[in-house]
Design an enzyme around this catalytic site. Structure first.
Site, PDB file in Angstrom:
ATOM      1  N   ASP A  82       0.853  -1.188   0.000  1.00 60.07           N
ATOM      2  CA  ASP A  82       0.000   0.000   0.000  1.00 60.07           C
ATOM      3  C   ASP A  82       0.897   1.248   0.000  1.00 60.07           C
ATOM      4  OD1 ASP A  82      -2.422   1.376   0.191  1.00 60.07           O
ATOM      5  OD2 ASP A  82      -2.448   1.317   2.388  1.00 60.07           O
ATOM      6  N   HIS A 180      -7.840   9.848   3.567  1.00 59.77           N
ATOM      7  CA  HIS A 180      -7.384   8.892   4.577  1.00 59.77           C
ATOM      8  C   HIS A 180      -7.749   9.342   5.997  1.00 59.77           C
ATOM      9  CE1 HIS A 180      -4.625   7.822   1.188  1.00 59.77           C
ATOM     10  NE2 HIS A 180      -5.049   6.631   1.556  1.00 59.77           N
ATOM     11  N   GLY A 181      -7.919   8.376   6.877  1.00 62.79           N
ATOM     12  CA  GLY A 181      -8.137   8.678   8.287  1.00 62.79           C
ATOM     13  C   GLY A 181      -9.606   8.755   8.649  1.00 62.79           C
ATOM     14  N   ASP A 258      -9.005   0.802   6.103  1.00 61.22           N
ATOM     15  CA  ASP A 258      -8.092   0.604   7.228  1.00 61.22           C
ATOM     16  C   ASP A 258      -8.674   1.225   8.497  1.00 61.22           C
ATOM     17  OD1 ASP A 258      -5.978   0.182   8.904  1.00 61.22           O
ATOM     18  OD2 ASP A 258      -4.590   1.530   7.911  1.00 61.22           O
TER      19      ASP A 258
HETATM   20  P1  13P Z   1      -9.095   4.755   5.326  1.00 63.53           P
HETATM   21  O1  13P Z   1      -8.210   5.602   6.187  1.00 63.53           O
HETATM   22  O2  13P Z   1     -10.303   5.499   4.886  1.00 63.53           O
HETATM   23  O3  13P Z   1      -9.429   3.449   5.944  1.00 63.53           O
HETATM   24  O4  13P Z   1      -8.269   4.438   3.971  1.00 63.53           O
HETATM   25  C1  13P Z   1      -7.305   3.417   3.939  1.00 63.53           C
HETATM   26  C2  13P Z   1      -6.478   3.459   2.709  1.00 63.53           C
HETATM   27  O5  13P Z   1      -6.748   4.122   1.738  1.00 63.53           O
HETATM   28  C3  13P Z   1      -5.279   2.608   2.690  1.00 63.53           C
HETATM   29  O6  13P Z   1      -4.509   2.811   1.546  1.00 63.53           O
HETATM   30  O1  G3H Z   2      -3.402   4.802   3.574  1.00 65.63           O
HETATM   31  C1  G3H Z   2      -2.857   4.527   4.628  1.00 65.63           C
HETATM   32  C2  G3H Z   2      -3.234   3.321   5.405  1.00 65.63           C
HETATM   33  O2  G3H Z   2      -4.320   3.590   6.258  1.00 65.63           O
HETATM   34  C3  G3H Z   2      -2.043   2.792   6.141  1.00 65.63           C
HETATM   35  O3  G3H Z   2      -1.750   3.593   7.220  1.00 65.63           O
HETATM   36  O4  G3H Z   2       0.655   4.182   6.877  1.00 65.63           O
HETATM   37  O5  G3H Z   2      -0.410   4.320   9.156  1.00 65.63           O
HETATM   38  O6  G3H Z   2       0.048   2.099   8.104  1.00 65.63           O
HETATM   39  P1  G3H Z   2      -0.266   3.562   7.883  1.00 65.63           P
HETATM   40 ZN    ZN Z   3      -4.560   4.808   0.775  1.00 64.74          ZN
END
Ligand code: 13P
Ligand code: G3H
Ligand code: ZN
Length: 311
Positions: A82, A180-181, A258
């Protein structure tokens, strides 16, 4: 069955009008919760590992946990990097047994994004690995990179054909308003994804799999439980699930989740400690946390992604 690439999964998802869940993994309980749900529902699965997850848990541990899940479930599972931030990170995952990588050069100028992505694609394809790339920038935090709402930008549909043909990437993440988040939209505003952008991208790339990052829905009951048991997350708002369901019925074949798993795990553990203040055996609180992840993933598979019984 060995780990698989996402090629076959995406073809079937595109034709069938559903999406595959891509869930982030960081430890054993998370891998188990996700894969047990997928096994019960006979769903294909993408398990994804961020740079931060590799730094936290170590590449080999994560690799072996995912291999264990393949043995235990018998499911087609794709292991994906990812937000790969460089050719070197992608190469390390390709050499280390991943079947899919994302090169995220979306914050770079267009020509540079093409150049880096093409280099990753050439190496990956030589090794039987598929590549996700990104055009447009999402707001939010991933690893140590934070993009403010002002610096985020929707994908420009007029760029996608040139990008895909010049890079040879296998799927494309686009920015249509997700981020994200847990704080995706301003409280009091109505969350609305840009389906016009998605439609135009799909029109220009017929049959090509599109990816949505930042697709947690931030269920308010979990936020409320976190806040009830000592947390402080006012204003946490996610993407409405009906909009994700609509995207899954269109050209979106991979939906990244996530934060919702983090919320499920954290709400459960906070509640557990509030109710059992004297317990100190990690198995006592990780067991319900693993179950909460399993329940969340089962809900996503059935009610959002529509990929149950598609393995
Ligand atoms: P969320 O933070 O919305 O769960 O997105 C996760 C994500 O895009 C990981 O690449
Ligand atoms: O897009 C990001 C994912 O939620 C992963 O998060 O980089 O904190 O592992 P992280
Ligand atoms: Zn992402």
């Amino acid at each position: 069955m060995p780990l698989v690439t996402s090629t076959e999964m995406f073809k079937k998802a595109y034709d069938g009008g559903y999406a595959i869940g891509a869930f982030n993994v960081n430890n054993m309980e998370i891998v188990q919760g996700i894969t047990e749900a997928a096994k019960d529902l006979n769903a294909p699965l993408i398990l994804q590992v961020s740079k931060g997850a590799r730094a936290y848990a170590n590449h080999t541990y994560l690799m072996k946990l995912v291999e264990a899940a393949v043995i235990e479930t018998g499911l087609p599972i794709c292991l994906h990097l990812d937000h790969g931030d460089s050719f070197e990170t992608c190469k390390s995952c390709i050499d280390g047994g991943f079947t899919s990588v994302m090169i995220d050069a979306s914050s770079k100028p267009f020509a540079e994004n093409i150049e880096i992505t093409k280099k990753v694609v050439e190496y990956a394809h030589d090794h039987g690995v598929v590549v996700e790339a990104e055009l447009g920038t999402l707001a939010g935090i991933e690893d140590e990179v934070q993009v403010s709402a002002e610096d985020s930008s929707y994908t420009r549909p007029e760029e996608v054909e040139e990008f895909v043909s010049k890079t040879g990437c296998d799927s494309l993440a686009i920015a249509i308003g997700t981020s994200h988040g847990a704080y995706k939209f301003k409280p009091g505003t109505k969350p609305q994804l840009r389906f016009d952008v998605l439609e135009e991208v799909s029109r220009r790339l017929p049959g090509f799999p599109i990816v949505l990052h930042g697709s947690s829905s931030v269920p308010q009951d979990f936020v409320a439980r976190i806040n009830k048991f000592g947390g402080n997350m006012p204003g946490a708002i996610g993407v409405p699930e009906d909009q994700l369901r609509k995207a899954a019925s269109m050209s979106v074949c991979k939906i990244n989740i996530d934060s919702d798993l983090r919320l499920a795990m954290t709400a459960t553990i906070r509640e557990y400690f509030a109710e059992h203040p004297a317990d100190f055996d990690p198995r006592q609180y990780l067991k319900p946390a693993r179950q909460a992840i399993k329940d969340m993933v089962a809900h996503k598979i059935v009610d959002v992604l529509g990929c149950d019984n598609k393995a």
